[in-house]
Design a protein around this motif. Structure first.
Motif, PDB file in Angstrom:
ATOM      1  N   LEU A   1      -5.844  -3.025  -0.820  1.00  0.00           N
ATOM      2  CA  LEU A   1      -5.968  -2.192  -2.010  1.00  0.00           C
ATOM      3  C   LEU A   1      -4.976  -1.054  -1.897  1.00  0.00           C
ATOM      4  N   ARG A   2      -4.174  -0.866  -2.936  1.00  0.00           N
ATOM      5  CA  ARG A   2      -3.204   0.225  -2.971  1.00  0.00           C
ATOM      6  C   ARG A   2      -3.453   1.085  -4.201  1.00  0.00           C
ATOM      7  N   SER A   3      -3.477   2.402  -3.976  1.00  0.00           N
ATOM      8  CA  SER A   3      -3.673   3.352  -5.071  1.00  0.00           C
ATOM      9  C   SER A   3      -2.528   4.347  -5.071  1.00  0.00           C
ATOM     10  N   ARG A   4      -1.936   4.570  -6.249  1.00  0.00           N
ATOM     11  CA  ARG A   4      -0.907   5.594  -6.438  1.00  0.00           C
ATOM     12  C   ARG A   4      -1.289   6.418  -7.655  1.00  0.00           C
ATOM     13  N   SER A   5      -1.140   7.737  -7.542  1.00  0.00           N
ATOM     14  CA  SER A   5      -1.617   8.569  -8.647  1.00  0.00           C
ATOM     15  C   SER A   5      -0.906   9.908  -8.671  1.00  0.00           C
ATOM     16  N   VAL A   6      -0.951  10.545  -9.851  1.00  0.00           N
ATOM     17  CA  VAL A   6      -0.446  11.895 -10.062  1.00  0.00           C
ATOM     18  C   VAL A   6      -1.500  12.650 -10.858  1.00  0.00           C
TER      19      VAL A   6
ATOM     20  N   ILE B   1      -9.267  -3.434  10.021  1.00  0.00           N
ATOM     21  CA  ILE B   1      -9.118  -2.629   8.813  1.00  0.00           C
ATOM     22  C   ILE B   1      -8.126  -1.520   9.113  1.00  0.00           C
ATOM     23  N   GLU B   2      -7.068  -1.439   8.314  1.00  0.00           N
ATOM     24  CA  GLU B   2      -6.031  -0.435   8.504  1.00  0.00           C
ATOM     25  C   GLU B   2      -5.964   0.465   7.271  1.00  0.00           C
ATOM     26  N   GLY B   3      -5.726   1.745   7.502  1.00  0.00           N
ATOM     27  CA  GLY B   3      -5.603   2.695   6.405  1.00  0.00           C
ATOM     28  C   GLY B   3      -4.344   3.526   6.525  1.00  0.00           C
ATOM     29  N   ARG B   4      -3.702   3.778   5.401  1.00  0.00           N
ATOM     30  CA  ARG B   4      -2.536   4.651   5.321  1.00  0.00           C
ATOM     31  C   ARG B   4      -2.714   5.540   4.100  1.00  0.00           C
ATOM     32  N   THR B   5      -2.463   6.823   4.228  1.00  0.00           N
ATOM     33  CA  THR B   5      -2.659   7.721   3.097  1.00  0.00           C
ATOM     34  C   THR B   5      -1.715   8.908   3.199  1.00  0.00           C
ATOM     35  N   ALA B   6      -1.325   9.436   2.042  1.00  0.00           N
ATOM     36  CA  ALA B   6      -0.446  10.608   1.997  1.00  0.00           C
ATOM     37  C   ALA B   6      -0.669  11.336   0.680  1.00  0.00           C
ATOM     38  N   GLU B   7      -0.434  12.639   0.722  1.00  0.00           N
ATOM     39  CA  GLU B   7      -0.580  13.461  -0.478  1.00  0.00           C
ATOM     40  C   GLU B   7       0.365  14.649  -0.395  1.00  0.00           C
ATOM     41  N   ILE B   8       0.989  14.980  -1.485  1.00  0.00           N
ATOM     42  CA  ILE B   8       1.792  16.192  -1.587  1.00  0.00           C
ATOM     43  C   ILE B   8       1.361  16.935  -2.846  1.00  0.00           C
ATOM     44  N   GLY B   9       1.512  18.245  -2.826  1.00  0.00           N
ATOM     45  CA  GLY B   9       1.076  18.975  -4.000  1.00  0.00           C
ATOM     46  C   GLY B   9       1.508  20.423  -4.000  1.00  0.00           C
TER      47      GLY B   9
ATOM     48  N   ALA C   1      -0.591  11.330  -4.890  1.00  0.00           N
ATOM     49  CA  ALA C   1      -1.320  10.745  -3.763  1.00  0.00           C
ATOM     50  C   ALA C   1      -1.029   9.249  -3.659  1.00  0.00           C
ATOM     51  N   TYR C   2      -1.062   8.780  -2.429  1.00  0.00           N
ATOM     52  CA  TYR C   2      -0.860   7.357  -2.127  1.00  0.00           C
ATOM     53  C   TYR C   2      -1.893   6.955  -1.084  1.00  0.00           C
ATOM     54  N   ALA C   3      -2.507   5.794  -1.260  1.00  0.00           N
ATOM     55  CA  ALA C   3      -3.471   5.295  -0.284  1.00  0.00           C
ATOM     56  C   ALA C   3      -3.396   3.783  -0.228  1.00  0.00           C
ATOM     57  N   LEU C   4      -3.475   3.244   0.986  1.00  0.00           N
ATOM     58  CA  LEU C   4      -3.448   1.800   1.204  1.00  0.00           C
ATOM     59  C   LEU C   4      -4.541   1.442   2.188  1.00  0.00           C
ATOM     60  N   ASN C   5      -5.373   0.492   1.806  1.00  0.00           N
ATOM     61  CA  ASN C   5      -6.397  -0.044   2.695  1.00  0.00           C
ATOM     62  C   ASN C   5      -6.163  -1.539   2.847  1.00  0.00           C
ATOM     63  N   ARG C   6      -5.978  -1.971   4.102  1.00  0.00           N
ATOM     64  CA  ARG C   6      -5.654  -3.373   4.368  1.00  0.00           C
ATOM     65  C   ARG C   6      -6.721  -3.978   5.268  1.00  0.00           C
ATOM     66  N   ASN C   7      -7.197  -5.178   4.896  1.00  0.00           N
ATOM     67  CA  ASN C   7      -8.223  -5.887   5.650  1.00  0.00           C
ATOM     68  C   ASN C   7      -7.659  -7.219   6.133  1.00  0.00           C
TER      69      ASN C   7
END
Length: 730
Positions: free
Chosen positions: A437-442, A358-366, A385-391
């Motif tokens: 799973l990839r999430s991108r948001s503002v 299981i790998e995770g990558r995440t970042a946020e700026i604000g 925000a950006y987040a990626l979870n890979r299985n």
């Protein structure tokens, strides 16, 4: 017993014996800037990297909590129900994992067995796996199975959907956020060693230093190892943890960097049970020390993580920030899946093997800024925000392995004579994509304060896009060659949040909120016929009102909430997992924390819940109770300093879970339970060194009980267990 692979073991054991020996114990404001009609004022809490918040009376909870993009806020004025458990509480309760800390709140329950490889939570009646816990506000980088607490200085709990605050990632019931330890102004060297049932040895070294003319540079390091036989038959656990936290705190610039590594090796880990068919009565729980796992079963895992955060004050009231994180978790295992077939405890045991990474990558700026327009003070936040979870999993079909399927009994286990041959099967370091799973948001929010901050209104929302993909890893499946994508869902939504708080008078605050959140759809569990099937994202909604009453040394809380979420369930007849209807949870939470009198400290509360199924297929289960959710839960903890013996403190806790239904038809009932924990600690100073001795006994009466029946599984409660430790602060 598997030998610990870490070269730190001899060193830590040496420190342990030295620390616990009697000889060692006894030896030693700027003016406003006006621009037309807008006034920028000095900010007091626009950042999240700062000195630790002051603990509330009694030292068990903090006065401030982290609300993600909204920053650190005062717990009493936050328009949500929140709690922040301190490092002092973690030490005094000898907590090792998140489950040990969160049991202080009755709305949070562990729904995985104590001697398994994982923690998993039920918050306000909704599943929140450890994968969805946050590390310093960042998703998908904490250990997805079980998080050790040696490097954690605070555990924040925020109830309800938290998409606005926490990057759009999480679950509907609530969010658990681990705040890492930071070096304090005074140098710290603390060595702790202990033993727990049956022969679990534990050593922990905690070092903290600050450097520079103004102590702007900080280093906090934690090393620990524990290993040996547990209170569960045939079960052995070895856990090693290394955590390093670096920080810089300048006038305008603040930054942190965290590096974590951990390893967990288990022999004969316990697992969950499920019932075979509707109508089969649920048997009583077995004794907590009975282990149905075969002695040759194992679960070995490693976790590596890096996380960083930086803040810069562009102006006295304007802060920009950025954060990032990455992690990799690998596990190899051979464990059992159990199906109970009769009220006498007869069951089928089917071995499971499927290593994963299981790998995770995440970042946020604000950006956070404060401004005043007339009588209104605004606290505005803007973040992306950006987040990626890979299985990744092995390229084979677990259902075609040919492992033996054997009969057993949960009261009198029958073990297989030998382990199956695993040669030629994949391992966790050579796997192919299974799901991601990839999430991108503002997100944008504005908290408006009136009448000297007595009234606060928050308006905001988050636009979010979620993409979930699945890939076939099983040879022989028609129409889907190995490695080909077989599921794809792309969903986006704007989810609003409205919240308000009003300090009616000093100490008394009422609040309310309406929150929506887009969350990832569920995945069919491994025991379902459609195991691994992904489902589209869902929108959840919460309404909540409550009050908080701060008496100065005791804080009381009450909240009424309603949460609605599409319902996911494994049908007991077909064993197929699906989304069917809606789950509507209504609850009343009563909480208390503080020191009502000198020498007495209290913490805990009571939760009353009405969880109902609605809009089920053909109305078959409409109005029934949601499986696994008790109507009553309580957790009441207290400490008392014995006046007759200076330094001696007694403690106790009562936990209760009401009865639940196992199935949607409400025909299979699971009995309720009550558990008593007792303990004591003794603090003394010898030759300038602070020494603390602690002893805790959990489940003093050795009750046998089903601790959880959530998600269609039964998790047995732990037996009577003890933990004794000695801590020396240099």
């Amino acid at each position: 017993m598997r030998p610990c692979p870490s070269p730190l073991r001899p060193l830590l054991l040496g420190v342990a014996f030295a620390a616990i020996s009697p000889t060692a114990l006894l030896a030693q404001q700027t003016a406003p800037i006006v621009l037309d009609e807008i006034t920028l004022q000095a900010a007091t809490a626009t950042g999240t990297i700062a000195a630790p918040a002051q603990p509330y009376a009694g030292g068990q909870v903090s006065t401030r909590t982290r609300l993600g993009a909204l920053g650190d806020v005062d717990v009493q004025s936050a328009p949500f129900r929140a709690a922040a458990y301190t490092e002092e509480l973690i030490r005094n309760q000898q907590a090792r994992t998140l489950a040990d800390v969160t049991r202080n709140d009755p709305s949070v329950r562990q729904d995985a067995p104590a001697f398994s490889e994982r923690d998993s939570f039920f918050i306000r009646g909704f599943s929140v796996p450890n994968l969805d816990t946050l590390y310093d506000g960042l998703p998908y980088i904490a250990n997805p199975r079980r998080s050790a607490l040696e490097g954690i200085g605070r555990v924040d709990l925020l109830m309800g959907p938290t998409a606005l605050a926490n990057g759009g990632v999480g679950r509907v019931g609530g969010t658990i956020n681990m705040i890492p330890k930071r070096a304090e102004d005074q140098d710290l060297t603390r060595v702790t060693t202990g033993i727990a049932s049956d022969s679990q040895l534990w050593t922990h070294v905690d070092l903290g230093r600050r450097f520079g003319p103004r102590k702007e540079w900080g280093v906090r390091g934690n090393l620990s190892w524990r290993g040996g036989d547990t209170a569960l038959d045939n079960n052995n656990a070895e856990v090693g943890v290394a955590a390093l936290g670096l920080d810089y705190r300048g006038d305008a610039l603040r930054a942190t960097l965290d590096l974590n590594a951990s390893k967990q090796d288990l022999d004969a880990p316990t697992s969950l049970f499920n019932a075979a068919a509707p109508g089969v009565p649920i048997p009583d729980a077995p004794d907590g020390d009975i282990n149905t796992a075969n002695p040759f079963e194992f679960h070995d895992s490693t976790h590596r993580m890096i996380a960083g955060r930086v803040e810069y004050d562009l102006a006295p009231a304007t802060t920009v920030y950025g954060a990032f994180g990455a992690s990799r978790y690998r596990e190899d295992f051979l464990t059992s899946n159990y199906t109970i077939t009769a009220p006498n405890g007869d069951a089928i045991n089917e071995l499971g093997f499927n290593p994963q990474e299981i790998e995770g990558r995440t970042a946020e700026i604000g950006l956070r800024t404060e401004a005043t327009t007339g009588p209104v003070r605004h606290r505005i936040t803007l973040s992306a925000a950006y987040a990626l979870n890979r299985n990744n999993r092995g390229e084979f079909n677990p259902r075609l392995l040919g492992f033996p399927v054997a009969g057993t009994n949960i009261y009198d286990p029958v073990y297989l004579p030998a382990a199956p041959d695993l040669s030629g099967l994949p391992r966790a370091d050579g796997l192919i994509p299974f799901a991601d799973l990839r999430s991108r948001s503002v997100a944008l929010s504005d908290t408006m304060s009136l009448d000297d901050d007595r009234v606060q209104l928050t308006f905001g929302g988050r636009w979010q896009e979620i993409r979930t993909r699945g890939f076939n890893t099983r040879p022989g499946i028609p129409d889907f060659p190995v490695g080909e994508q077989n599921y794809l869902y792309e969903d986006s939504a704007f989810t609003p949040a409205i919240a308000a708080s009003w300090r009616i008078r000093d100490g008394l605050t009422v609040y309310g909120n309406y929150v929506e959140a887009l969350t990832e759809g569920p995945m069919a569990p491994s025991v379902a016929e459609n195991a691994g099937e992904l489902f589209p994202a869902v929108v959840n909604r919460q309404r909540e009102v409550g009050l908080k009453y701060d008496l100065g040394t005791v804080t009381l809380g009450a909240s009424l909430f309603e949460i609605r979420q599409p319902n996911g369930i494994t049908d007991p007849a077909s064993n197929v997992f699906s989304l069917s209807g809606q789950q509507r949870n209504r609850g009343l939470e009563l909480s208390a924390a503080g020191a009502p009198m000198e020498g007495l400290r209290i913490l805990g509360g009571v939760t009353l819940m009405d969880a109902e199924l609605r809009r089920t297929q053909d109305g078959a289960f409409d109005g029934n109770d949601v499986p696994g959710v008790p109507r009553t839960a309580a957790s009441l903890y207290a400490e008392y300093d014995l006046p007759s013996v200076q330094g001696l403190t007694l403690n106790g806790r009562v936990m209760h879970g009401g009865s639940t239904w196992y199935d949607q038809a409400n025909t299979q009932k699971v009995s309720g339970w009550t558990r008593l924990d007792l303990g004591a600690r003794y603090a003394v100073e010898a030759q300038g060194r602070e020494i603390e001795l602690r002893a805790n006994v959990e489940n003093v009466l050795d009750e046998s009980y089903w601790a959880s029946s959530a998600r269609g599984f039964l998790a047995a409660g732990a037996p009577r267990t003890y933990a004794v430790s000695a801590s020396m602060k240099f």
